[in-house]
Motif scaffolding. Sequence first.
Motif, mmCIF file in Angstrom:
data_model
loop_
_atom_site.group_PDB
_atom_site.id
_atom_site.type_symbol
_atom_site.label_atom_id
_atom_site.label_comp_id
_atom_site.label_asym_id
_atom_site.label_seq_id
_atom_site.Cartn_x
_atom_site.Cartn_y
_atom_site.Cartn_z
ATOM 1 N N PRO A 49 0.832 -1.192 0.000
ATOM 2 C CA PRO A 49 0.000 0.000 0.000
ATOM 3 C C PRO A 49 0.875 1.255 0.000
ATOM 4 O O PRO A 49 2.018 1.201 0.478
ATOM 5 C CB PRO A 49 -0.774 -0.122 1.315
ATOM 6 N N PRO A 50 0.372 2.379 -0.517
ATOM 7 C CA PRO A 50 1.191 3.594 -0.577
ATOM 8 C C PRO A 50 1.549 4.060 0.839
ATOM 9 O O PRO A 50 0.682 4.503 1.585
ATOM 10 C CB PRO A 50 0.320 4.607 -1.308
ATOM 11 N N LEU A 51 2.807 3.885 1.194
ATOM 12 C CA LEU A 51 3.256 4.155 2.553
ATOM 13 C C LEU A 51 4.713 4.555 2.537
ATOM 14 O O LEU A 51 5.520 3.978 1.816
ATOM 15 C CB LEU A 51 3.096 2.884 3.415
ATOM 16 N N LYS A 52 5.054 5.532 3.347
ATOM 17 C CA LYS A 52 6.449 5.828 3.635
ATOM 18 C C LYS A 52 6.686 5.343 5.052
ATOM 19 O O LYS A 52 6.103 5.864 6.008
ATOM 20 C CB LYS A 52 6.736 7.308 3.524
ATOM 21 N N LEU A 53 7.481 4.304 5.198
ATOM 22 C CA LEU A 53 7.805 3.724 6.492
ATOM 23 C C LEU A 53 9.184 4.199 6.902
ATOM 24 O O LEU A 53 10.154 4.017 6.161
ATOM 25 C CB LEU A 53 7.774 2.192 6.422
#
Length: 155
Positions: A43-47
């Motif tokens: 999913p579109p995520l910046k971790l």
Amino acid sequence: MSRVQLALDVVDLGASVAFYSTLFGVEPRKRRPGYANFAIAEPPLKLVLIQSDEATRGTGAKGALNHLGVEVGSGEEVTAARTRLADAGLATFDEDDTTCCYALQDKVWVHDPAGAPWEVYVVKDEDPADARPATASLPVLGSPSPCCAPAGADA
């Protein structure tokens, strides 16, 4: 493109990078001492992983959260968020041209009703000459100290 950011405090950065690389099927986009970030498409995520000592981090989910954010594509989107949040009566903390997480950024901070810090930000330069690491110090609304204060600085 906008995406949600989740910043976690971790004690063992190497083990955490290995775990999240496996979980999301991607390698970190950026690695620095005590820091890693992943740009996950699905999913579109910046971790973001920020190394912390065990006493500060603690155990379980409660100790994991450093902060939350929304990465946006332009400074205009940060300005629009800043205006929207202030017009709604929320206390905000602005940081423009700040180096944090090894990147030059403009951002606005707010806290949710339970005190969790959220930032809306744009990355202006992914690898600036004066890059500084992320720290566990987050802005206290009304405080002059940014999220990426030098190690040992008080927020």
